[in-house]
Motif scaffolding. Structure first.
Motif, PDB file in Angstrom:
ATOM      1  N   ASP A 135       1.288  -1.103  -0.004  1.00  0.00           N
ATOM      2  CA  ASP A 135      -0.089  -0.031  -0.418  1.00  0.00           C
ATOM      3  C   ASP A 135       0.936   1.050   0.219  1.00  0.00           C
ATOM      4  O   ASP A 135       1.869   0.601   0.437  1.00  0.00           O
ATOM      5  N   VAL A 136       0.236   1.868  -0.314  1.00  0.00           N
ATOM      6  CA  VAL A 136       1.366   3.293  -1.011  1.00  0.00           C
ATOM      7  C   VAL A 136       0.855   4.346   0.658  1.00  0.00           C
ATOM      8  O   VAL A 136       2.067   4.482   1.248  1.00  0.00           O
ATOM      9  N   CYS A 137       0.142   3.823   1.177  1.00  0.00           N
ATOM     10  CA  CYS A 137      -0.014   4.679   2.793  1.00  0.00           C
ATOM     11  C   CYS A 137       1.485   4.367   3.284  1.00  0.00           C
ATOM     12  O   CYS A 137       1.741   4.917   4.342  1.00  0.00           O
ATOM     13  N   GLU A 138       1.740   2.720   3.300  1.00  0.00           N
ATOM     14  CA  GLU A 138       2.921   2.706   3.866  1.00  0.00           C
ATOM     15  C   GLU A 138       4.137   2.055   3.686  1.00  0.00           C
ATOM     16  O   GLU A 138       5.225   2.113   4.467  1.00  0.00           O
ATOM     17  N   SER A 139       4.379   2.850   2.984  1.00  0.00           N
ATOM     18  CA  SER A 139       5.489   2.721   1.710  1.00  0.00           C
ATOM     19  C   SER A 139       5.842   4.513   1.026  1.00  0.00           C
ATOM     20  O   SER A 139       5.838   4.763  -0.206  1.00  0.00           O
ATOM     21  N   LEU A 140       5.499   5.515   2.028  1.00  0.00           N
ATOM     22  CA  LEU A 140       5.778   7.147   1.246  1.00  0.00           C
ATOM     23  C   LEU A 140       6.430   7.964   0.737  1.00  0.00           C
ATOM     24  O   LEU A 140       6.353   8.279  -0.440  1.00  0.00           O
ATOM     25  N   ALA A 141       7.774   7.617   1.164  1.00  0.00           N
ATOM     26  CA  ALA A 141       8.861   7.946   0.319  1.00  0.00           C
ATOM     27  C   ALA A 141       9.064   7.051  -0.672  1.00  0.00           C
ATOM     28  O   ALA A 141       9.465   7.921  -1.721  1.00  0.00           O
ATOM     29  N   GLN A 142       8.664   5.548  -1.217  1.00  0.00           N
ATOM     30  CA  GLN A 142       9.132   5.620  -2.273  1.00  0.00           C
ATOM     31  C   GLN A 142       8.079   6.006  -3.359  1.00  0.00           C
ATOM     32  O   GLN A 142       8.196   6.099  -3.944  1.00  0.00           O
ATOM     33  N   PHE A 143       6.472   5.681  -2.909  1.00  0.00           N
ATOM     34  CA  PHE A 143       5.719   6.464  -3.712  1.00  0.00           C
ATOM     35  C   PHE A 143       6.061   7.812  -3.565  1.00  0.00           C
ATOM     36  O   PHE A 143       6.065   7.925  -5.155  1.00  0.00           O
ATOM     37  N   THR A 144       7.088   9.025  -3.500  1.00  0.00           N
ATOM     38  CA  THR A 144       7.409  10.025  -3.311  1.00  0.00           C
ATOM     39  C   THR A 144       8.538  10.102  -4.688  1.00  0.00           C
ATOM     40  O   THR A 144       7.682  10.653  -5.346  1.00  0.00           O
ATOM     41  N   PHE A 145       9.148   8.932  -4.174  1.00  0.00           N
ATOM     42  CA  PHE A 145       9.730   8.788  -4.467  1.00  0.00           C
ATOM     43  C   PHE A 145       9.543   8.660  -5.958  1.00  0.00           C
ATOM     44  O   PHE A 145      10.488   9.359  -7.489  1.00  0.00           O
ATOM     45  N   LEU A 146       9.217   7.871  -6.396  1.00  0.00           N
ATOM     46  CA  LEU A 146       8.134   7.909  -8.100  1.00  0.00           C
ATOM     47  C   LEU A 146       7.768   8.285  -8.585  1.00  0.00           C
ATOM     48  O   LEU A 146       7.582   8.358  -9.786  1.00  0.00           O
ATOM     49  N   CYS A 147       6.712   8.957  -8.139  1.00  0.00           N
ATOM     50  CA  CYS A 147       5.809  10.135  -8.785  1.00  0.00           C
ATOM     51  C   CYS A 147       7.137  10.936  -9.002  1.00  0.00           C
ATOM     52  O   CYS A 147       6.429  11.457 -10.308  1.00  0.00           O
ATOM     53  N   GLN A 148       7.686  11.215  -8.206  1.00  0.00           N
ATOM     54  CA  GLN A 148       8.567  12.586  -8.905  1.00  0.00           C
ATOM     55  C   GLN A 148       9.758  12.196 -10.378  1.00  0.00           C
ATOM     56  O   GLN A 148       9.886  12.851 -10.914  1.00  0.00           O
TER      57      GLN A 148
END
Length: 295
Positions: A135-148
């Motif tokens: 879940d993206v809510c449990e991996s915010l750093a990874q999710f933010t990195f991928l979005c960028q």
């Protein structure tokens, strides 16, 4: 793993905390060849270190409530009517119906590389695909990195809950790269779609950035729509980022980078790679990964 056409770790979570490591050094030995369509007539090809190649980068993530397997969809996209190659492990595969213990937060990456044959190639140019486990809510750093760093990010969801709404609507600076993949289920369809439409409106996403899978459509058919959306997106790509150039973004977000590890760790990894190189690859695969089948 790359030789066997499996996805490989890009962001590897630590076992004892939420920290992740960008596997930059580990990927440096991967060299690939491909023939983009503009070189078809000349029979030329491109050979490059995969982390230094300017390749469009597409990320696939999910909200916790999504009942549609993004990994299975990805496998269909990368096969597209051909023999289904499971580059990404998914829950409907034989032998994987086990509780996930250590994979949450893992970001895997694989590459589609064209052969130069237009009637066989899925994409005319090379494309990288990243897949965030969990879940993206449990991996915010990874999710933010991928979005960028991504050319586009596909978010799989059934509905948008309050916490998820806050996270998604905070992505105003990258909203032009977002796609919502909505799995419309039976039941509270109207309520679920209201939550999606509310988030879509606040992000000002066009209707073309929302793809809805109805219950009557199977995964293979829906994956064709995803493939079409990716192809269309590729025509609009103006800039790309190499994996090597993702280092600064990773550091800014507090992620580790494996190139900064100790020399002992690097030597141990080099010994493993050396063992692979001195053997006949099919023999090595049969010995080390027998569950893949006979090579």
């Amino acid at each position: 793993m790359s030789m066997c056409q499996f996805s490989v770790p890009l962001l590897l979570p630590h076992g004892n905390n939420n920290q992740s490591t960008l596997m930059l050094w580990a990927l440096r030995d991967i060299v690939k060849e491909w023939r983009p369509h503009h070189l078809s007539e000349s029979r030329g090809f491109v050979e490059d270190n995969i982390i230094q190649a300017d390749i469009p980068f597409y990320s696939f993530v999910r909200l916790k409530n999504c009942s549609l397997s993004k990994s299975q969809c990805l496998n269909h996209v990368l096969s597209h009517g051909q023999y289904n190659n499971n580059m990404f492990i998914h829950r409907d595969m034989e032998g994987v119906a086990h509780e996930r213990i250590i994979a949450n937060g893992l970001v895997e990456v694989c590459w589609y590389l064209p052969s130069g044959t237009e009637n066989l190639d899925i994409f005319p140019e090379p494309v990288a695909f990243a897949n965030l486990r969990g879940d993206v809510c449990e991996s915010l750093a990874q999710f933010t990195f991928l979005c960028q760093v991504s050319t586009a990010t596909f978010v799989f969801l059934d509905k948008v809950e309050e916490e998820e709404h806050k996270i998604l609507t905070s992505l105003q600076d990258v909203k032009s790269k977002l796609f919502f993949i909505v799995n419309r289920k039976e039941g509270n369809v109207t309520e679920d779609m209201v939550s999606v439409e509310k988030t879509q409106k606040e992000l000002d996403l066009p209707k073309t950035s929302v793809k809805i899978k109805d219950q009557k459509v199977n995964v293979a058919e829906f994956s064709d729509k995803l493939c079409t959306a990716i192809k269309k997106s590729l025509t609009d790509v103006t800039t790309t980022m190499t994996i090597e150039n993702m280092l600064e973004r990773a550091v800014e977000l507090g992620l580790s980078v494996d190139e900064r590890t100790s020399d002992d760790e690097k030597k141990a990894a080099q010994e493993i790679v050396k063992g692979i190189r001195v053997q006949h690859i099919p023999d090595y695969k049969n010995q080390q990964i027998p569950l893949q089948g006979v090579n």
